[in-house]
Design a protein around this motif. Structure first.
Motif, PDB file in Angstrom:
ATOM      1  N   ASP A  20       1.250  -1.525   0.071  1.00  0.00           N
ATOM      2  CA  ASP A  20      -0.187  -0.014   0.225  1.00  0.00           C
ATOM      3  C   ASP A  20       0.959   1.281  -0.227  1.00  0.00           C
ATOM      4  N   HIS A  21       1.817   0.835   1.086  1.00  0.00           N
ATOM      5  CA  HIS A  21       2.860   2.754   0.844  1.00  0.00           C
ATOM      6  C   HIS A  21       3.378   2.692  -0.200  1.00  0.00           C
ATOM      7  N   ALA A  22       3.764   1.488  -0.523  1.00  0.00           N
ATOM      8  CA  ALA A  22       4.586   1.579  -2.041  1.00  0.00           C
ATOM      9  C   ALA A  22       3.585   2.182  -3.204  1.00  0.00           C
ATOM     10  N   THR A  23       2.674   1.487  -3.184  1.00  0.00           N
ATOM     11  CA  THR A  23       1.596   2.590  -4.804  1.00  0.00           C
ATOM     12  C   THR A  23       0.794   3.629  -4.088  1.00  0.00           C
ATOM     13  N   THR A  24       1.286   4.045  -3.196  1.00  0.00           N
ATOM     14  CA  THR A  24       0.580   5.966  -2.299  1.00  0.00           C
ATOM     15  C   THR A  24       1.812   6.242  -2.417  1.00  0.00           C
ATOM     16  N   ALA A  25       2.799   6.258  -2.066  1.00  0.00           N
ATOM     17  CA  ALA A  25       3.324   6.958  -1.726  1.00  0.00           C
ATOM     18  C   ALA A  25       5.041   6.225  -2.087  1.00  0.00           C
ATOM     19  N   PRO A  26       5.572   6.305  -2.938  1.00  0.00           N
ATOM     20  CA  PRO A  26       7.018   5.901  -3.276  1.00  0.00           C
ATOM     21  C   PRO A  26       7.947   6.313  -2.983  1.00  0.00           C
ATOM     22  N   ASP A  27       8.114   7.016  -3.174  1.00  0.00           N
ATOM     23  CA  ASP A  27       9.475   7.900  -2.937  1.00  0.00           C
ATOM     24  C   ASP A  27       9.786   8.949  -1.134  1.00  0.00           C
ATOM     25  N   ALA A  28       8.513   8.499  -0.686  1.00  0.00           N
ATOM     26  CA  ALA A  28       8.665   8.186   1.132  1.00  0.00           C
ATOM     27  C   ALA A  28       9.705   8.032   1.340  1.00  0.00           C
ATOM     28  N   PRO A  29      10.532   8.519   2.318  1.00  0.00           N
ATOM     29  CA  PRO A  29      11.433   7.746   3.132  1.00  0.00           C
ATOM     30  C   PRO A  29      11.207   6.735   3.884  1.00  0.00           C
ATOM     31  N   ALA A  30      11.953   5.175   3.971  1.00  0.00           N
ATOM     32  CA  ALA A  30      10.946   4.387   5.047  1.00  0.00           C
ATOM     33  C   ALA A  30      12.213   3.930   5.867  1.00  0.00           C
ATOM     34  N   LEU A  31      13.436   3.678   5.496  1.00  0.00           N
ATOM     35  CA  LEU A  31      14.620   3.968   6.603  1.00  0.00           C
ATOM     36  C   LEU A  31      15.526   4.347   6.534  1.00  0.00           C
ATOM     37  N   THR A  32      16.812   4.929   7.120  1.00  0.00           N
ATOM     38  CA  THR A  32      17.573   5.754   7.068  1.00  0.00           C
ATOM     39  C   THR A  32      19.425   4.662   8.355  1.00  0.00           C
ATOM     40  N   VAL A  33      19.683   4.511   7.546  1.00  0.00           N
ATOM     41  CA  VAL A  33      20.814   4.057   8.307  1.00  0.00           C
ATOM     42  C   VAL A  33      22.617   4.826   8.356  1.00  0.00           C
ATOM     43  N   HIS A  34      23.157   5.135   9.184  1.00  0.00           N
ATOM     44  CA  HIS A  34      24.439   5.299   8.576  1.00  0.00           C
ATOM     45  C   HIS A  34      23.835   6.724   7.610  1.00  0.00           C
ATOM     46  N   GLY A  35      23.416   7.514   7.199  1.00  0.00           N
ATOM     47  CA  GLY A  35      23.218   8.346   5.675  1.00  0.00           C
ATOM     48  C   GLY A  35      22.447   8.022   5.243  1.00  0.00           C
TER      49      GLY A  35
END
Length: 498
Positions: free
Chosen positions: A4-19
């Protein structure tokens, strides 16, 4: 959720690790490739997929990839010794073991001890070479609401570790209930510092992912670095254990940092003293939520709300409470021998029932039947009582209760008093065998700058505790042994001083 997230907001940041940041669209595509790899490798629906590594993007990709392949991810405790890991990995009956580069040698030693496990698959951050030419097509080999998609192992502090099975139905309560309670939404930046082999880490990550937040994963806990991360990443929400909170508050200059983005910190997984709690309120200046739960309950099921944190006010006593159960859970306190329900202020075993409770332990029918009765009540093994208003106060593990001279002593009560002494940094209270008294109350104390005096500490406690609750033995130590999740290991303390 991820689709659902990949369809509605594919460019939204999900995970950040060490930049390094991946979006929800990227995470979904990578999970598809992982699923295709697993299927090609012979992973059948219902199989377990063990993974040995620190918090990272690859761990999350494997989790969703396993679910899309109809399997269940099994995050392994990377702090365990090889013989311990052999028991856990063998218990999963898996055909593949995945690991990060840091643990490749350990994984090889583990695999060498287990028939048919094969050569470990090393998953290097940022390198998808191990996936080969697998397609990004979603295999859609999902199970149903009752399918097991996660298996976490208990710490083994009260026996051999057991694989706690967690279903889609169990996990749904994280997004539909807990996320709402903690004000997590798509604008949140969630700090994921607790290890993903613990429900406090993985469950909290899933809360943020369910609400399409950006989740900042921390591979290893270091108090000063955590403060930097909260400040520089503009973290809005976090889950931490009391020990970590206490260590962060003790970092010089912590209270002067810019924590203006923080909305809330949830804390739990082990008891907290009132002294440490007040320090956290002063340092972070945000809403605090105390939670109580277990791996078997998919994490939090009881909460002390922010408005119930009233230091120096008329309801300060509630700071010692775990709070009230969520609406989707039932909770009762019973006599551990007779099983009869107890009234207000009567100490017994805490039992819970509801949508968050595991269907049972993997391959352990007898242990499952002993833990979850025919009516669906999970016997937590925790001691506690409910007050007149329905607030839960935990005493200790039923097995940690000290019986000294026929009197019951609850270590948490003694720890609370000793922690108030200005020269005490950390304290753990436990029982040791004694010929005369059955058990004697014993305290292991970490002092501030080596200033603590045993005599002064006992004089302090004598004014605040009944005589039978006073420690008969006090050990001054440089540090307390802890599990990977920050809990004090009383099993190790008993072995050290017993």
């Amino acid at each position: 959720m991820l689709r659902d997230h990949a369809t509605t907001a594919p460019d939204a940041p999900a995970l950040t690790v060490h930049g390094r940041t991946v979006t929800y669209g990227e995470l979904d595509r990578r999970a598809n490739r992982v699923a295709q790899y697993l299927i090609a490798a012979g992973v059948e629906p219902g199989a377990r997929v063990p993974h040995l590594d620190r918090n990272g993007i690859e761990a999350v990709e494997l989790m969703f990839g396993a679910a899309k392949a109809g399997a269940a991810i099994v995050p392994l405790n990377w702090r365990l010794a090889v013989p311990e890991l052999v028991k856990l990995a063998g218990d999963t009956r898996a055909r593949r073991l995945f690991c990060g580069p840091e643990f490749a040698e350990v994984a090889e030693r583990v695999a060498a001890e287990i028939d048919d496990l094969g050569t470990p698959v090393v998953v290097t951050p940022g390198d998808d070479g191990w996936l080969g030419s697998t397609a990004e097509q979603d295999p859609r080999r999902d199970g149903d609401f009752d399918s097991v998609v996660l298996q976490l192992y208990t710490s083994g502090t009260t026996g051999l570790p057991k694989g706690v099975q967690t279903t889609n139905a169990n996990l749904s309560m994280l997004s539909s209930g807990v996320a709402v309670e903690w004000a997590v939404d798509s604008s949140s930046v969630c700090l994921v510092a607790m290890p993903l082999f613990h429900i406090g880490g993985l469950g909290w990550l899933l809360v943020g992912l369910a609400k399409r937040a950006r989740n900042v994963l921390v591979p290893e806990i270091e108090p000063a670095a955590l403060l930097d991360t909260i400040e520089h990443e503009r973290v809005s929400n976090a889950f931490l254990v009391p020990t970590v909170l206490q260590m962060m508050c003790a970092v010089p200059g912590a209270a002067q940092r810019d924590f203006s983005a923080l909305r809330s910190i949830a804390y739990g997984a082990s008891p907290i003293t009132t002294t440490a709690l007040k320090a956290a309120l002063r340092t972070f200046g945000c809403s605090l939520y105390q939670v109580y739960g277990m791996t078997e309950t998919t994490g939090a099921i009881v909460q002390l709300a922010a408005e119930d944190h009233d230091p120096d006010g008329p309801r300060e006593h509630l700071l010692r409470s775990a709070g009230k159960p969520y609406d989707w859970m039932e909770l009762r306190v019973v006599d551990p021998v007779s099983g009869d329900a107890l009234g207000p202020d009567q100490i017994g075993e805490v039992q819970v029932r509801g949508a968050s409770v595991t269907p049972g332990y993997f391959g352990r029918e007898e242990e499952t039947a002993a833990a979850i009765d025919a009516d669906g009540w999970l016997h937590t093994g925790d001691g506690g009582y409910l007050d007149e208003e329905g607030y839960l106060f935990l005493t200790d593990r039923i097995k940690d209760m000290i019986v000294s001279g026929a009197e019951n002593v609850y270590p948490g009560e003694v720890e609370e008093v000793l922690a108030q002494h200005p020269d005490v940094s950390e304290v753990a209270v436990f029982g040791l065998p004694d010929e005369q008294w059955g058990e004697v109350v014993t305290a292991a104390v970490v002092g501030r700058d080596d200033a603590v005096s045993t005599d002064a500490l006992l004089d302090f406690a004598r004014e605040r505790l009944a005589g039978y609750k006073l420690p008969r033995r006090v050990e001054i130590v440089s540090e307390l042994p802890k599990t990977a999740t920050g809990k004090v290991s009383k099993k190790d303390l008993r072995a050290q001083f017993g």
